[in-house]
Enzyme design. Structure first.
Site, PDB file in Angstrom:
ATOM      1  N   GLU A 107      -2.284  -6.519   3.548  1.00 55.46           N
ATOM      2  CA  GLU A 107      -2.355  -7.159   2.229  1.00 55.46           C
ATOM      3  C   GLU A 107      -2.098  -8.657   2.273  1.00 55.46           C
ATOM      4  O   GLU A 107      -2.743  -9.423   1.557  1.00 55.46           O
ATOM      5  CB  GLU A 107      -1.374  -6.499   1.251  1.00 55.46           C
ATOM      6  CG  GLU A 107      -1.818  -5.131   0.751  1.00 55.46           C
ATOM      7  CD  GLU A 107      -1.558  -4.006   1.740  1.00 55.46           C
ATOM      8  OE1 GLU A 107      -0.900  -4.255   2.767  1.00 55.46           O
ATOM      9  OE2 GLU A 107      -2.011  -2.872   1.487  1.00 55.46           O
ATOM     10  N   HIS A 113       3.022   4.428  -6.404  1.00 53.97           N
ATOM     11  CA  HIS A 113       1.582   4.386  -6.724  1.00 53.97           C
ATOM     12  C   HIS A 113       1.320   4.478  -8.221  1.00 53.97           C
ATOM     13  O   HIS A 113       0.232   4.857  -8.634  1.00 53.97           O
ATOM     14  CB  HIS A 113       0.840   5.539  -6.022  1.00 53.97           C
ATOM     15  CG  HIS A 113       0.674   5.361  -4.549  1.00 53.97           C
ATOM     16  ND1 HIS A 113       1.689   5.572  -3.659  1.00 53.97           N
ATOM     17  CD2 HIS A 113      -0.399   4.992  -3.809  1.00 53.97           C
ATOM     18  CE1 HIS A 113       1.253   5.343  -2.418  1.00 53.97           C
ATOM     19  NE2 HIS A 113      -0.013   4.996  -2.489  1.00 53.97           N
TER      20      HIS A 113
END
Lengths: 324, 324
Positions: A60, A129
Site C-alpha cells: 500500500e 474490513h
C-alpha cells in the site's frame, strides 16, 4: 432513465475519463485480472490494457506513494485501496505527502490523485474490513473527501474527482456496489463540495451520507406517517462540508439530526454539530442530535454486529424525540 | 581521467557551492538568524554532484531532510534556496516549506522530504510516469543509511524492480542515522547487498570521490534509460557535521570526525586529483571558490532584505480549486 448498479456507474466513470484523458490510469491490488473485489474494474484492462489498469504488489505504501510521484510527474492516477481499512498502512503517503506537497512547495505542482476506498460494514467482515474512516481525512488540510450514496452520484463524483487537480479520497460503501439506481446517459458530473437535498421538509433537518442516507430516507417515510416532515441532506462531500446548504435548511427546520455509520466520537457529525453550535446556534430550537456507531471496533458475530449498525427505526426514534 | 576542463569546473563549482552554502547556513543558524532547524550535507557533496552529472533537467530526483546539496546538484539556484531557509516570500516555496521541503520542479527536483524514507515511492511514481509515457526520463531517489531500514525501501524497490522502472536508488551511507551508528542498527556490511533480494544490480562506490560516483551512476542511468530497470547504488561516505546544526554530538569523538575530514574530504580529493593530472590549476579552483562565495554572500544579503510572506498567502496553494 436507465437503471444501473453503483459498481457499473463507477466503471462508466473510469472508462469515460480514461477515454477522455490518456494521463488517467488506475492501479491497485487485484484490479486487472480479477476486476476488483466488487467488480468495479471489470472489463477495464480489456479496453485500456494492463499498462493503464495495473495489478500491483500488496504494497500500500508503494502504491499510494507511486501514485503521488506519478501525479507530480504529470499523470492522473487513480489508486484502489482494496478496503478503506488499508489506508492505515499508508498514512504517511496520504497525510504527510499527498495532502501537503502542493502547499509546502508553494504551489509549484498539483497532486491530482484519486484514492478509491471501499468502506463500511458488510456482513461480518469484522474489525479490519468494515471501518468507515472518512472523518480522519476531514482533519487533514489539503485533501478533498467525497462519499456517494447512489449510482448517479457515484459516477458523477468519481468523474469530478479524476478531473480535480487536488488529491481526492473517494469512499464507496461496499454494500452499495450491487445496488441499482437511475444514472443519466452520457456525461454526468457531480460537483465536489455540493450537498444534495434529497427530500424537502419543514420540521427537522437530517444530514447523512453513504449507506446511512438510505436509512434516513426510510425513516422519513415513517416520520411522515407521524406528521413529521424531515428535510434530508445527502452531504456527498465530507471535505469541504457544504455548510451553506445545512444552514439554509436549519433556517427552515430549526432542528438538526446527523446520521453516519462511523463511530460517533470524533466523527463528521461532531464537526457539523460544533460548527453549527459555534456559528448558528440561534437557528436551533432544540439540542443537536448525532447518531453514529458506538465506540468499539466492528465485532465479528452477526449478533454483536447488529448493535453497531444504525437502523431506520433508530433514525425515526431520534427524529421524533427531537421534534417533540 | 577523460573529462574535459569545462566539465571539471562544473563539478567543482557545484561541490563548492554546496560546501560554502552549508557552511554559511551553519553560521547563520548558530547566529540565530534562521527559523526551524537545518541538516547539513557537508562531506557528501561528491554523491549528489556525481549522480546529477548524469542527469538532465527533464530527469527527476527526490531528496531527504538533508536536501540542500541535492537541490544545488540538480541545478536549483542558491538565491531562492537561501530565501526559503530564511522563511521569506521570495523563497522557492514562498516560505511555506523551509529547509526540509525545498523543491524546484523546473529542474526536476521533486522536493526534499521531512519524513525519513518518504522519497522512495515518489521517485518510483515519477519513473512510472516516465515509463508509461516513454519519455526516456529517469528518476533518482537519494536516501540515507537510516532510511534503508524503512518499509518503504522494500516496497518501492520491489515494485520498481518488478515493473523495470527507470529509477536509481542512491544510498548515501554516511554511517549515522541521527545519533545512531550504522553498525548498531544493521547487520549487513553493505546496503547494496540488499539488491539481490529484488533481482537488480547493487553496487558500492566511493562516495567521497566524485569520479567514482559519476562512473557508477552513469551505468545505472544508462541501464534505466535502456528499459532494464532499477539499480541500487551505495555511496560510502561520512557525515562530517552533526545530525542537525547545534547537535552536541555526544555519540562520537572530534578525532573521528577530523580523521575522515583529513583523509576523505571530497573537495580536497577532487583538487588533488585534477591538479596532479594537470587538468586544472589551483588558481582555477580558487577563482571558482571566490565566485561561489560572492554568489552566496549575495544570496544572504537578498534573503535578509526580502519580505516575509503576507498573511494573505496563508491559504494560497492549499487547493487548486479554491476552498475555505
Amino acid at each position: 432513465m436507465r437503471e444501473i448498479s453503483f459498481s457499473e456507474a463507477t466503471l462508466e466513470a473510469m472508462a469515460e475519463e480514461m477515454e477522455r484523458d490518456e494521463r488517467v490510469f488506475v492501479m491497485g491490488e487485484d484490479i486487472a485480472r480479477q476486476g476488483g473485489i466488487f467488480g468495479q474494474f471489470k472489463g477495464l484492462p480489456q479496453k485500456f490494457g494492463t499498462d493503464r489498469v495495473r495489478d500491483t504488489p500488496i504494497s500500500e505504501t508503494a502504491i499510494v506513494g507511486a501514485g503521488v510521484g506519478a501525479a507530480l510527474a504529470g499523470m492522473r492516477p487513480v489508486v484502489d485501496m482494496h478496503f478503506a481499512d488499508f489506508i492505515t498502512v499508508c498514512m504517511d503517503e496520504v497525510v504527510n505527502q499527498m495532502a501537503k506537497i502542493r502547499y509546502m512547495f508553494g504551489g509549484q505542482c498539483t497532486v491530482p490523485v484519486v484514492l478509491r476506498a471501499p468502506d463500511g460494514i458488510i456482513r461480518s467482515a469484522a474489525a479490519q474490513h468494515s471501518q468507515t474512516l472518512e472523518s480522519w481525512f476531514l482533519h487533514v488540510p489539503g485533501l478533498k473527501v467525497v462519499i456517494p450514496s447512489n449510482p448517479a452520484d457515484a459516477k458523477g463524483l468519481l468523474k469530478s474527482a479524476i478531473r480535480s487537480d487536488d488529491p481526492v479520497l473517494y469512499f464507496e460503501h461496499k454494500a452499495l456496489f450491487p445496488t441499482k439506481g437511475p444514472v443519466p446517459e452520457g456525461e454526468h458530473l457531480v460537483p465536489i463540495g455540493k450537498a444534495n437535498i434529497v427530500r424537502p421538509g419543514s420540521d427537522v433537518t437530517i444530514v447523512s451520507y453513504s449507506m446511512m442516507l438510505h436509512r434516513t430516507v426510510e425513516a422519513a417515510a415513517q416520520l411522515a406517517e407521524r406528521g413529521i416532515e424531515a428535510e434530508i441532506i445527502d452531504l456527498r462531500t465530507i471535505s469541504p462540508i457544504d455548510f451553506e446548504t445545512i444552514n439554509a435548511s436549519l433556517a427552515k427546520t430549526h432542528r438538526l439530526l446527523i446520521v453516519h455509520e462511523a463511530v460517533k466520537t470524533g466523527g463528521v457529525g461532531a464537526e457539523i454539530a460544533a460548527r453549527v453550535a459555534e456559528e448558528n446556534l440561534d437557528l436551533l430550537d432544540a439540542p443537536i442530535v448525532r447518531l453514529g456507531a458506538p465506540y468499539v471496533p466492528i465485532p465479528f458475530s452477526p449478533n454483536l454486529e447488529k448493535f453497531v449498525k444504525i437502523t431506520a427505526d433508530d433514525v425515526t426514534l431520534a427524529a421524533s424525540k427531537l421534534c417533540e | 581521467m577523460k573529462h574535459d576542463a569545462e566539465f571539471l569546473r562544473h563539478l567543482y563549482r557545484r561541490m563548492t557551492s554546496i560546501r560554502l552554502f552549508e557552511e554559511k547556513i551553519g553560521e547563520l543558524f548558530l547566529g540565530g538568524e534562521l527559523p526551524g532547524f537545518v541538516h547539513l550535507y557537508i562531506g557528501e557533496e561528491a554523491i549528489a554532484v556525481g549522480v546529477c552529472a548524469n542527469l538532465t533537467d527533464q530527469d527527476y530526483i527526490t531528496s531527504t531532510h538533508r536536501g540542500h546539496g541535492h537541490c544545488i546538484a540538480k541545478g536549483a539556484q542558491v538565491r531562492p534556496m537561501m530565501a526559503e531557509i530564511f522563511g521569506k516570500a521570495t523563497g522557492y516555496c514562498k516560505g511555506k516549506g523551509g529547509s526540509m521541503h525545498i523543491a524546484d520542479f523546473s529542474v526536476g527536483m521533486l522536493g526534499a522530504n521531512g519524513v525519513v524514507g518518504g522519497g522512495y515511492n515518489l521517485a518510483v511514481g515519477a519513473a512510472l510516469a516516465a515509463q508509461m509515457r516513454k519519455t526516456g526520463q529517469v528518476a533518482v531517489c537519494f536516501f540515507g543509511d537510516g532510511a534503508s531500514n524503512r518499509g518503504t525501501f522494500h516496497e518501492g524497490i520491489n515494485m520498481a524492480a518488478a515493473w523495470k522502472l527507470p529509477v536509481i536508488f542512491v544510498n548515501e551511507n554516511n554511517q549515522w542515522a541521527s545519533t545512531t551508528p550504522y553498525r548498531t542498527t544493521t547487520a549487513i556490511e553493505d546496503i547494496a547487498d540488499r539488491a539481490k533480494a529484488y533481482g537488480i544490480p547493487g553496487v558500492v562506490c566511493d562516495g567521497n570521490d566524485v569520479f567514482s560516483v559519476i562512473e557508477t551512476a552513469k551505468a545505472a542511468v544508462e541501464r534505466a534509460r535502456a528499459g532494464d530497470g532499477p539499480t541500487l547504488i551505495e555511496a560510502k561516505t561520512y557525515r562530517i557535521k552533526g545530525h542537525f546544526v547545534g547537535d552536541p554530538e555526544m555519540y562520537r569523538t572530534k578525532a573521528e570526525v577530523q580523521k575522515h575530514l583529513d583523509e576523505n574530504d571530497p573537495l580536497k580529493n577532487f583538487a588533488n586529483k585534477v591538479i596532479a593530472a594537470k587538468l586544472l590549476k589551483q588558481a582555477d579552483l580558487d577563482a571558482i571558490r571566490d565566485e561561489v562565495a560572492r554568489e552566496i554572500e549575495q544570496a544572504v544579503g537578498e534573503a535578509r532584505q526580502a519580505p516575509y510572506p503576507d498573511e494573505s498567502e496563508l491559504f494560497a496553494d492549499l487547493y487548486v480549486e479554491g476552498v475555505k
